[in-house]
Design an enzyme around this catalytic site. Structure first.
Site, PDB file in Angstrom:
ATOM      1  N   HIS A 249      -7.331  -5.590   2.326  1.00 17.68           N
ATOM      2  CA  HIS A 249      -6.191  -5.078   3.462  1.00 17.68           C
ATOM      3  C   HIS A 249      -5.544  -6.400   3.835  1.00 17.68           C
ATOM      4  O   HIS A 249      -5.716  -6.840   4.484  1.00 17.68           O
ATOM      5  CB  HIS A 249      -6.551  -4.348   4.075  1.00 17.68           C
TER       6      HIS A 249
ATOM      7  N   ASP B 129       1.057  -0.777  -0.119  1.00 13.68           N
ATOM      8  CA  ASP B 129       0.250   0.191  -0.022  1.00 13.68           C
ATOM      9  C   ASP B 129       1.057   1.168  -0.272  1.00 13.68           C
ATOM     10  O   ASP B 129       1.953   1.424   0.847  1.00 13.68           O
ATOM     11  CB  ASP B 129      -1.089   0.353   1.259  1.00 13.68           C
ATOM     12  N   ILE B 130       0.434   2.335  -0.763  1.00 14.73           N
ATOM     13  CA  ILE B 130       1.438   3.395  -0.887  1.00 14.73           C
ATOM     14  C   ILE B 130       1.239   4.413   0.311  1.00 14.73           C
ATOM     15  O   ILE B 130       1.882   5.433   0.595  1.00 14.73           O
ATOM     16  CB  ILE B 130       0.444   4.287  -2.509  1.00 14.73           C
TER      17      ILE B 130
ATOM     18  N   HIS C 128     -10.535  -4.985  -3.035  1.00 17.36           N
ATOM     19  CA  HIS C 128      -9.373  -5.129  -2.424  1.00 17.36           C
ATOM     20  C   HIS C 128      -9.052  -5.713  -1.086  1.00 17.36           C
ATOM     21  O   HIS C 128     -10.366  -4.817   0.281  1.00 17.36           O
ATOM     22  CB  HIS C 128      -8.291  -3.981  -2.454  1.00 17.36           C
TER      23      HIS C 128
ATOM     24  N   GLY D  52     -14.891   3.462   3.773  1.00 12.45           N
ATOM     25  CA  GLY D  52     -14.324   3.843   3.567  1.00 12.45           C
ATOM     26  C   GLY D  52     -13.675   3.542   2.466  1.00 12.45           C
ATOM     27  O   GLY D  52     -11.901   3.266   2.086  1.00 12.45           O
TER      28      GLY D  52
ATOM     29  N   ASN E  45     -12.798  -3.125   2.392  1.00  9.24           N
ATOM     30  CA  ASN E  45     -13.703  -1.932   3.191  1.00  9.24           C
ATOM     31  C   ASN E  45     -14.335  -1.406   2.126  1.00  9.24           C
ATOM     32  O   ASN E  45     -14.304  -1.705   0.580  1.00  9.24           O
ATOM     33  CB  ASN E  45     -12.790  -0.266   3.785  1.00  9.24           C
TER      34      ASN E  45
END
Ligand code: DGP
Length: 114
Positions: free
Chosen positions: A102, A31-32, A100, A93, A87
């Protein structure tokens, strides 16, 4: 045709990402904006906007993603545990309209989330 999401562009290698896992059906990359020492996103290569958009013929793909998660966590050295989050929609959110998961770890994570 709707505009390509940032994650579709990562799948197509149009923008760079720190990819940590890939197979025929899915891709995982860092994740960026990491929220933990390890924060990876696991995504299906198939364009599915959100959990709400899974179709009944996606059950094998959904199962595959679930099976990849613990292997990915082990590969990333998350021996003390980890958290997975999906999410969904504005209240959930979700910012990127490509399904995706997380995968977060590397520190004790608090509960409940904000
Ligand atoms: P969500 O809020 O669940 O939709 O999470 C989207 C995540 O995607 C967020 O944690 C930041 C991450 N992200 C957004 N754009 C990029 C990008 O271009 N590259 C990478 N690696 N991650 C991104």
């Amino acid at each position: 045709m709707s505009e390509k999401t940032i994650f579709a562009r990562i799948i197509d290698r149009e923008i760079p990402a720190d990819i940590v896992y890939e197979d025929e059906h899915c891709l995982a990359f860092r994740d960026i904006k990491p929220q933990a020492p390890t924060h990876v996103l696991l995504i299906p290569k198939k364009e599915i906007s959100s959990l709400d958009d899974l179709q009944s013929d996606d059950h094998k793909l959904a199962g595959h993603l679930m099976m990849v998660l613990p292997r990915l966590a082990a590969q990333l050295g998350l021996a003390d545990g980890y958290r997975t989050v999906i999410n969904c929609g504005p209240d959930g959110g979700q910012e990127v309209p490509h399904l995706h998961i997380h995968l977060l770890g590397g520190r004790p994570l608090k509960w409940p989330p904000g």
